[in-house]
Design an enzyme around this catalytic site. Structure first.
Site, PDB file in Angstrom:
ATOM      1  N   HIS A  60       0.848  -1.189   0.000  1.00  0.00           N
ATOM      2  CA  HIS A  60       0.000   0.000   0.000  1.00  0.00           C
ATOM      3  C   HIS A  60       0.888   1.245   0.000  1.00  0.00           C
ATOM      4  O   HIS A  60       1.583   1.512   0.990  1.00  0.00           O
ATOM      5  CB  HIS A  60      -0.913   0.006   1.225  1.00  0.00           C
ATOM      6  CG  HIS A  60      -2.015  -1.002   1.152  1.00  0.00           C
ATOM      7  ND1 HIS A  60      -2.437  -1.752   2.247  1.00  0.00           N
ATOM      8  CD2 HIS A  60      -2.808  -1.384   0.121  1.00  0.00           C
ATOM      9  CE1 HIS A  60      -3.441  -2.541   1.881  1.00  0.00           C
ATOM     10  NE2 HIS A  60      -3.672  -2.343   0.599  1.00  0.00           N
ATOM     11  N   HIS A 106       3.764  -0.398   4.744  1.00  0.00           N
ATOM     12  CA  HIS A 106       4.379  -1.614   5.288  1.00  0.00           C
ATOM     13  C   HIS A 106       3.400  -2.783   5.309  1.00  0.00           C
ATOM     14  O   HIS A 106       3.297  -3.513   6.290  1.00  0.00           O
ATOM     15  CB  HIS A 106       4.970  -1.364   6.679  1.00  0.00           C
ATOM     16  CG  HIS A 106       5.763  -0.093   6.777  1.00  0.00           C
ATOM     17  ND1 HIS A 106       6.716   0.250   5.842  1.00  0.00           N
ATOM     18  CD2 HIS A 106       5.721   0.931   7.668  1.00  0.00           C
ATOM     19  CE1 HIS A 106       7.255   1.429   6.169  1.00  0.00           C
ATOM     20  NE2 HIS A 106       6.661   1.856   7.261  1.00  0.00           N
ATOM     21  N   HIS A 107       2.679  -2.935   4.206  1.00  0.00           N
ATOM     22  CA  HIS A 107       1.685  -4.006   4.068  1.00  0.00           C
ATOM     23  C   HIS A 107       2.055  -4.920   2.907  1.00  0.00           C
ATOM     24  O   HIS A 107       1.250  -5.168   2.013  1.00  0.00           O
ATOM     25  CB  HIS A 107       0.294  -3.403   3.837  1.00  0.00           C
ATOM     26  CG  HIS A 107      -0.195  -2.541   4.954  1.00  0.00           C
ATOM     27  ND1 HIS A 107      -1.232  -1.634   4.818  1.00  0.00           N
ATOM     28  CD2 HIS A 107       0.205  -2.452   6.256  1.00  0.00           C
ATOM     29  CE1 HIS A 107      -1.446  -1.025   5.966  1.00  0.00           C
ATOM     30  NE2 HIS A 107      -0.574  -1.504   6.856  1.00  0.00           N
ATOM     31  N   GLN A 108       3.274  -5.426   2.889  1.00  0.00           N
ATOM     32  CA  GLN A 108       3.731  -6.232   1.766  1.00  0.00           C
ATOM     33  C   GLN A 108       3.036  -7.596   1.731  1.00  0.00           C
ATOM     34  O   GLN A 108       2.802  -8.209   2.775  1.00  0.00           O
ATOM     35  CB  GLN A 108       5.254  -6.439   1.829  1.00  0.00           C
ATOM     36  CG  GLN A 108       6.062  -5.172   1.694  1.00  0.00           C
ATOM     37  CD  GLN A 108       6.289  -4.433   2.998  1.00  0.00           C
ATOM     38  OE1 GLN A 108       6.009  -4.946   4.065  1.00  0.00           O
ATOM     39  NE2 GLN A 108       6.791  -3.218   2.911  1.00  0.00           N
TER      40      GLN A 108
END
Length: 535
Positions: free
Chosen positions: A290, A466-468
């Site tokens: 994101h 930080h939504h890998q």
């Protein structure tokens, strides 16, 4: 060689619930391996301690992306938890399941059993929602979900302003109605962070069939033919798995471990001298994240709690927290979320706007601190990006961090959606009653007006939420890495259970659905009950 029935690589948001589920059967010997140390520290347990964990030398992998040409050749910092609990031990504790359409999309992409009606029982089973259970929420699970202990007046005014512009209010974005604006929930219990380790593993540490190994970095999965038979650590030790090996290292580490083990794109493995076990061209592809834009607003004194966390007042807040486990130190990273559409024809909200009655200062050395002047922070990210990046190998050594290339701002649709998000933030912050709390827009500032200005601002300051996910995605096409049972295609006795199996990202912060993947994955592994190998 020491043998276990199941070896789980990664004690993070997904690995911890897998370990809890598999060790519930006393006949299973379960090993949970974590590269980092224990995480029972004050600033880990304290919700407001999140900023202290940025760039932490021992609890954080401290990844950086490659330089991105489309972002002025900037490298982007990607913190990931390297400790028991994984990223759930260092994140902002926001708990958002996602929209039911996200999971129905997974199902429709060739993954039966992953529609919303299929995953809802697993969400409910893992939750202990403080308001109680109903048709959509659970209240008997191990993971406590709570509302903010302090709901600021400025947060309430942000909600009212958004509602005045036509955005519906939702009182439980994890319940029947996801889209809309309302207070966020967090995995916080009595003022303390509820990481996946604290919720799922710590209460069952007395199980004699569960072993937790810290400080153990896995180099590769061991194969006998096409059958996974154990793991090798970077120090050369080997451990056997009689039933299965489960990779739960996250979107970066699980893809890296597969490739280091000989499962991945043949050319990439050959480039690093790794013997090919199975050609799987999708490993490391489909990297999604994101893209995140932050705005900052100078506020009236009563609209922000910056002053409570800076100067001498922070010591009072510290004392208050130690005595009561309440106050501003007991809060998660954001208070309010608004799920809105970037354009009227979108089938459901594709932007998340987050509001917090506080602001941070970011210093050149990478440290973060609460600003002294009153401020309100508002951020936005696109929920369903079309941009796809890659995770590839830097070398054949697990200790060399993988090469992460997110390719942000390469898709025109993504760019247009984010520009819409900035404009909608300004609309909300300019509407009463929140407008009365605004002294000035500081970031991006009044000089940034046109679409070209906003794009330039995004290029210069845009970051990651930080939504890998997505690098070992499930599906049935040629680039699918795992099937709907999360078994790695082309080999035996090996699964991936973490955010990397997501075909597409969910609508919101990804920690809650990652935990659900661990809960559902653990249940499937027990159901399948792979027979023990003969040794």
């Amino acid at each position: 060689m020491q043998n276990f029935d199941y070896i789980i690589v990664g004690a993070g948001s997904a690995g911890c619930p897998v370990a809890r589920e598999l060790s519930a059967d006393p006949a299973n010997r379960v090993l949970l391996i974590e590269a980092g140390p224990h995480a029972d520290r004050f600033w880990v347990n304290t919700p407001a301690g999140m900023a202290k964990l940025y760039f932490h030398k021992t609890l954080n992998w401290n990844y950086h992306t490659e330089a991105s040409p489309q972002l002025n050749n900037r490298q982007m910092y990607w913190p990931r938890g390297k400790t028991l609990g994984g990223s759930s031990a260092i994140n902002g504790m926001v708990f958002i399941r996602g929209h039911r359409g996200d999971f129905d999309d997974w199902r429709d992409l060739g993954n039966p059993g992953w529609g919303y009606d299929d995953v809802l029982p697993h969400f409910k089973a893992m939750e202990r929602f403080e308001r109680g259970g109903d048709a959509w929420r659970g209240d008997q699970g191990p993971l406590t979900i709570s509302d903010p202990v302090v709901k600021s007046d400025s947060s309430r005014d942000f909600i009212r302003a958004a509602v005045s512009l036509g955005h519906p209010e939702t009182h439980d974005m994890n319940g029947q109605v996801h889209d809309g604006v309302g207070f966020m929930q967090h995995n916080i219990k009595r003022g303390r962070r509820q990481s996946a380790y604290v919720a799922f593993v710590k209460p069952v540490l007395d199980r004699p069939n569960l072993t937790v190994m810290t400080g153990a970095h896995v180099q590769r999965v061991l194969f006998l033919g096409r059958e996974a038979v154990g793991v090798e650590l970077v120090d050369g030790r080997q451990i056997g798995a009689l039933r299965e090996v489960i990779l739960s290292g996250g979107a970066i580490n699980s893809a890296q471990t597969l490739m280091l083990s000989g499962v991945g794109p043949g050319a990439e493995l050959q480039r690093h001298g790794i013997a090919l076990i199975h050609e799987s061209p999708g490993v490391g592809q489909n990297l999604q994240d994101h893209f995140y834009i932050h705005t900052g607003w100078r506020a009236t004194a009563d609209s922000s709690y910056n002053a409570n966390l800076a100067g001498l007042r922070k010591y009072w807040e510290g004392f208050r927290y130690l005595m009561t486990r309440r106050g501003y130190l007991a809060l998660g990273s954001s208070q309010v979320a608004a799920f809105v559409k970037s354009h009227p024809d979108a089938p459901r909200a594709d932007l998340q706007i987050s509001f917090r009655p506080m602001t941070f200062a970011y210093f050149p050395d990478g440290t973060v601190a609460v600003e002294r002047q009153p401020g309100m922070g508002v951020s936005v990210y696109q929920l369903r990006p079309r941009t796809m990046g890659t995770v590839t190998l830097r070398s054949g050594r697990a200790t060399d961090k993988a090469v992460c290339a997110p390719h942000f701002l390469t898709d025109p649709y993504d760019i247009g959606a984010m520009i819409s998000g900035i404009k909608q933030i300004r609309q909300i912050m300019g509407a009463p009653p929140i407008a009365a709390r605004v002294v000035a827009e500081e970031v991006p500032g009044p000089g940034v007006r046109t679409d070209e200005d906003i794009l330039r601002f995004m290029v210069e300051t845009g970051n990651s939420a930080h939504h890998q996910g997505g690098t070992c995605r499930m599906g049935r096409d040629a680039l699918a890495v795992v099937d709907e049972r999360l078994r790695v295609r082309g080999v035996e006795r090996l699964r991936v259970v973490d955010a990397s199996v997501m075909p597409n990202l969910t609508s919101g912060n990804t920690n809650a659905p990652t935990i659900m993947i661990g809960v559902k994955g653990g249940a499937m592994i027990r159901e399948d009950a792979t027979p023990r190998r003969q040794v």
